[in-house]
Every structure is written in C-alpha cells, then in structure tokens.
Design an enzyme around this catalytic site. Structure first.
Site, PDB file in Angstrom:
ATOM      1  N   ASP A  31       0.867  -1.169   0.000  1.00 39.00           N
ATOM      2  CA  ASP A  31       0.000   0.000   0.000  1.00 39.00           C
ATOM      3  C   ASP A  31       0.914   1.233   0.000  1.00 39.00           C
ATOM      4  OD1 ASP A  31      -2.361   1.567   0.272  1.00 39.00           O
ATOM      5  OD2 ASP A  31      -1.986   1.716   2.420  1.00 39.00           O
ATOM      6  N   ASP A  33      -0.207   5.184   0.770  1.00 35.96           N
ATOM      7  CA  ASP A  33      -0.507   6.171   1.813  1.00 35.96           C
ATOM      8  C   ASP A  33      -0.449   5.509   3.189  1.00 35.96           C
ATOM      9  OD1 ASP A  33      -1.501   8.637   0.198  1.00 35.96           O
ATOM     10  OD2 ASP A  33      -2.598   6.962  -0.674  1.00 35.96           O
TER      11      ASP A  33
END
Length: 314
Positions: A31, A33
């Site tokens: 991922d 953010d």
C-alpha cells in the site's frame, strides 16, 4: 506460509525474522498512503527499502485505493520522494483497475457516468472507456438537466467536487437494472494533519447505495480483483509467495486474507496494534480476516535485512 515464524495473529517481527520472511517471498505488495508516505513526505527509510527490494530481484507492486491521480502522476510522485526504481507497470490503483474491469471484464459498450475526480476519468479515457461529458450549467437541476441515453455503468470514486446533482443523476441512471454500479473502493475516510479527516469514496458509495437501493461492486481493496489484475500482468504469481504490507486492517489486511496472502501491518498509518488485537480476540470469526500475520513499527524495519545481505555478499 502464515505462521511459519509463529502462530497467526499480530506477531511482531524484527531482524532475522524479517530477513527470513523476505527470502520466502517472490512478490511484495505494498500500500502507499500511510506505508510509504504521508502526503508529500516519505516515511523515513521507505525509499531505501523499496529500492533495495527491487534491486535484489523482488517483484514489488503497489496496490492503492487512492484514485485521485493517474498512474503516470504516481510515477512522478515516487521519483520525487526518492523511490527511483519504480516503473508504471508496478502501480495498480483502484482507478486503473476500474478501467481494466470496464474494458476487459464487462467489455462496456455504452458510456460510464463517473462520480469522481478528473484523475479517475483520465484512467478510463486512456483505456478507451467512454465517459459521459458533463456540461457546466450552474442553473441545472435534476428536474431540467439532460440525462445521457446510453449510460451502461455508474462508477463512484473520490470526488472533492461532489454535488447533489451528481448524486441525483447517478441515482436516475441506476434505476435501469442493466446499468452496472461500481465503486473504486469503500474506504470510509482518510486522515489529515491536525486530527481532521477527509471523507473517502466509501462515504459517497454509501449515499448512492441508499438512494438507488442497490449495492456497488467494489473494484479496489479488499476485493480480489486487484490481485487478479496483478496475476494477469505478471507471470508466476503464487499467493503463497506473496506478502501484502499495509496500514489499514479493514482494507489491506482483509484484501490479503481474501487473496490468501500473508499480511503485514505497519504502524505508520491508520491502524494500530490494539486494533489488530481486538479483531484477533473477537468471538466473531469474520473479524479474524482483519488480523495481520505480522506487525512492524515501520517499513524501515526491513533495512537491517538488506544490510545483512550486503555484508554476506562482500
């Protein structure tokens, strides 16, 4: 592979354990953010770790529900923040996967009404998926506005220019049972500085689900479709040889669980150890899908593993 270094559920690992885990994996799914950066500031050590993974032959792919920028702009952001070895083909955003779903899976024949930002429309247009062109008329209302006659899908994503008229139009299109209802993701909110939050795509999707009386098909995490996109574009993707690293239990860890991947939670984002332990200790077995196999304080905890590899090679 889960449990090879201990029982499944919130195992804090460091040093040699991380090195052993890394050696057992061919694909690292990350991922962005909260794992690699916060806004325009990279997490300390993240760029070094990612660059080292790539240079050491790991297949690194980025799976993000953030649909606010097309992949080309993601490449620029990676480079700007020091992730120098990242290429376009490694990036799988919810907007890009939505475009693939519409073009390759359902083979959409009409137009798509987009309730989302311009970046989402850009990804669709680059994939050759036609979008409804919205006329700028400040006086238009749902009583007198024009509705496109050939809308075959409504796609909801993050929309910072959301209006009541957009919601009303989307609701009208979805009265046709043959019109597809898709959502890039169902993230409810995103953290901002100063303790403030930004409503996510999930909040807009929920509003449209209520007004239309329908449920959206979700493209991004935790849906399996993002993993299917990766499998279709990379050879030899074996779930047992994959590690999903994220910061949000309800999306990243559930995505890994749905795809039968080992999962790792970093504590630099939304979810914390106590949240994972609550899910682990819950009597509801469905909550166990949110539990990470492993926990690290930060992606920077991988740095000693690469230092040891370099020492062994010298």
């Amino acid at each position: 592979m889960a449990g090879a270094f201990g029982f499944k559920g919130c195992q804090k690992i460091r040093g040699p354990q991380i090195r052993n885990l890394l050696e057992a994996k061919d694909f690292i799914l990350l991922d962005c953010d909260g794992v690699l950066w916060h806004g325009e500031k990279a997490v300390t050590g993240a760029a070094t770790v990612v660059n080292s993974m790539i240079r050491n032959g790991k297949n690194v792919v980025f799976v993000t529900n953030n649909c606010t920028r097309p992949r080309e702009k993601y490449v620029h952001k990676f480079s700007r923040l020091g992730f120098t070895d990242v290429m376009l083909e490694q990036i799988f955003s919810s907007s890009y996967c939505s475009a693939l779903y519409l073009r390759d899976v359902v083979k959409i024949t009409g137009q798509v009404f987009v309730m989302g930002c311009e970046a989402l429309r850009t990804e669709l247009q680059e994939a050759g998926v036609p979008c409804v062109e919205e006329a700028e008329d400040p006086d238009a209302t749902i009583y007198n506005c024009a509705l496109a006659p050939d809308v075959k899908a409504v796609l909801v994503g993050h929309d910072d220019k959301m209006t009541f008229l957009k919601l009303a139009k989307a609701s009208c299109y979805l009265r046709d049972p043959d019109c597809l209802f898709l959502a890039t993701d169902i993230d409810p909110w995103h953290p901002l500085s100063g303790g403030r939050i930004l409503p996510g795509s999930g909040s807009l999707t929920a509003a449209l689900e209520v007004s239309s009386g329908r449920k959206a098909t979700v493209i991004g995490k935790p849906s399996r479709f993002m993993f299917e996109c990766i499998s279709s574009q990379f050879k030899g993707v074996d779930p047992a040889k994959c590690l999903m690293i994220g910061d949000r239990l309800e999306t990243d860890m559930l995505f890994g669980s749905n795809c039968r991947l080992d999962t790792m939670l970093t504590l630099t984002g939304v979810s914390q150890t106590k949240d994972a332990e609550e899910y682990r200790d819950s009597e509801l077995t469905t909550n166990h899908s949110f539990v990470p196999d492993y926990i690290v304080d930060s992606i920077a905890d991988f740095l000693p593993a690469f230092d040891e590899q370099e020492e062994q090679s010298n």
